[in-house]
Write an enzyme that holds these catalytic residues in place. Sequence first.
Site, PDB file in Angstrom:
ATOM      1  N   ALA A  11       0.844  -1.203   0.000  1.00 18.11           N
ATOM      2  CA  ALA A  11       0.000   0.000   0.000  1.00 18.11           C
ATOM      3  C   ALA A  11       0.874   1.245   0.000  1.00 18.11           C
ATOM      4  CB  ALA A  11      -0.909   0.003   1.226  1.00 18.11           C
ATOM      5  N   SER A  12       0.430   2.274  -0.728  1.00 14.70           N
ATOM      6  CA  SER A  12       1.229   3.498  -0.770  1.00 14.70           C
ATOM      7  C   SER A  12       0.630   4.605   0.086  1.00 14.70           C
ATOM      8  CB  SER A  12       1.382   3.976  -2.222  1.00 14.70           C
ATOM      9  OG  SER A  12       0.111   4.131  -2.787  1.00 14.70           O
ATOM     10  N   SER A  13      -0.592   4.392   0.586  1.00 14.22           N
ATOM     11  CA  SER A  13      -1.191   5.405   1.470  1.00 14.22           C
ATOM     12  C   SER A  13      -2.086   4.706   2.482  1.00 14.22           C
ATOM     13  CB  SER A  13      -2.013   6.411   0.668  1.00 14.22           C
ATOM     14  OG  SER A  13      -3.178   5.772   0.178  1.00 14.22           O
ATOM     15  N   GLN A  16      -5.486   3.938   0.976  1.00 14.74           N
ATOM     16  CA  GLN A  16      -5.501   2.725   0.137  1.00 14.74           C
ATOM     17  C   GLN A  16      -5.531   1.472   1.015  1.00 14.74           C
ATOM     18  OE1 GLN A  16      -1.910   1.790  -1.968  1.00 14.74           O
ATOM     19  NE2 GLN A  16      -2.913   0.295  -3.308  1.00 14.74           N
TER      20      GLN A  16
END
Length: 284
Positions: A11-13, A16
């Site tokens: 996951a990048s955030s 998300q």
Amino acid sequence: MIPAAFDYVRASSLAQAIDLLRDDPDGTKLLAGGHTLLPALKLRLASPALLIDIGGIAELKGIEISEAGIRIGALTTHAELFASEPLNKELPVFRQAASLIADPQVRNRGTIGGSLANADPAADWPAVVVALKAEIEIAGAHGFRRVAARDFFVDIFSTALAPDEILASIRIPRPKPGMRFIYRKIRHPASGFAVVGIAVGVRLHGGVVAEICIGVTGAANHAFADQHAADFLTGKMLSRDNIDQAAKLLGETTECLSDRYASAEYRANLIRVEIRRALLALSS
Ligand SMILES: Cc1cc2nc3c(=O)[nH]c(=O)nc-3n(C[C@H](O)[C@H](O)[C@H](O)COP(=O)(O)OP(=O)(O)OC[C@H]3O[C@@H](n4cnc5c(N)ncnc54)[C@H](O)[C@@H]3O)c2cc1C
């Protein structure tokens, strides 16, 4: 020692990760430092369909110190907590407790958020965050909420986190002038985990206990805040007699675990010994 097959997403955030988690909370696991989860996967104690690697999420990182308080991101490793000069200037108990956790490999990868979310009854940070009167900040689909650390640990490997929530940070009030903390543990000789661990925060005013908070780990099903010994000591001198009385109270009022490592009686004795040592150290 080979995990069951699973899908993997990095996951990048935080948003998300929460979205992904919401799709199938019970079939999904979050991966932080992996020092508990990966062995569990290999032993097939957990077989999630999806693994969300949260290790790259910037919002879950960092240590911030401001007038309002201290924020420690969930992904902060034990080694970072040990090394942070600004944090240890305020609260040297972080360096002290981190130095007692496992070995450098575990300290370099294991995170405080992973440790608290996992709620191993023998983990070290739970006692420390309880004694610090911290709040656990939790992120979910409906935003953020906070739970007092003393209410966060509900049972063995069980916390106030819902399956679709993520532990985001630990919020700690700035210590009042004169407040001092200590963490002590009797470590299991093989694993290094706490057979009994005691964290104490004390503020003395004119030699009398003005404020005290005691966090206990290892002894019971989950870490907890003692009220009996703390109430007894409030307003009293930290004399040897009062410390002995408080130690007796804490030993008597804790429902100790009994397992193949230590009987309940032995744990109760360790509690008395460790709280006594902690209070004596804070009395001078
Ligand atoms: C050999 C060894 C010795 C150890 N000795 C000690 C010791 O002496 N004292 C001690 O306290 N600990 C000890 N540990 C545990 C270690 O300190 C890790 O902190 C701990 O395993 C969990 O952190 P992690 O980041 O590795 O989490 P992970 O293994 O990645 O995750 C653990 C669990 O928490 C969940 N999780 C992780 N992060 C979050 C989050 N932000 N929100 C919600 N859920 C989350 C995961 O889904 C998983 O279920 C030891 C571990 C090993 C392997």
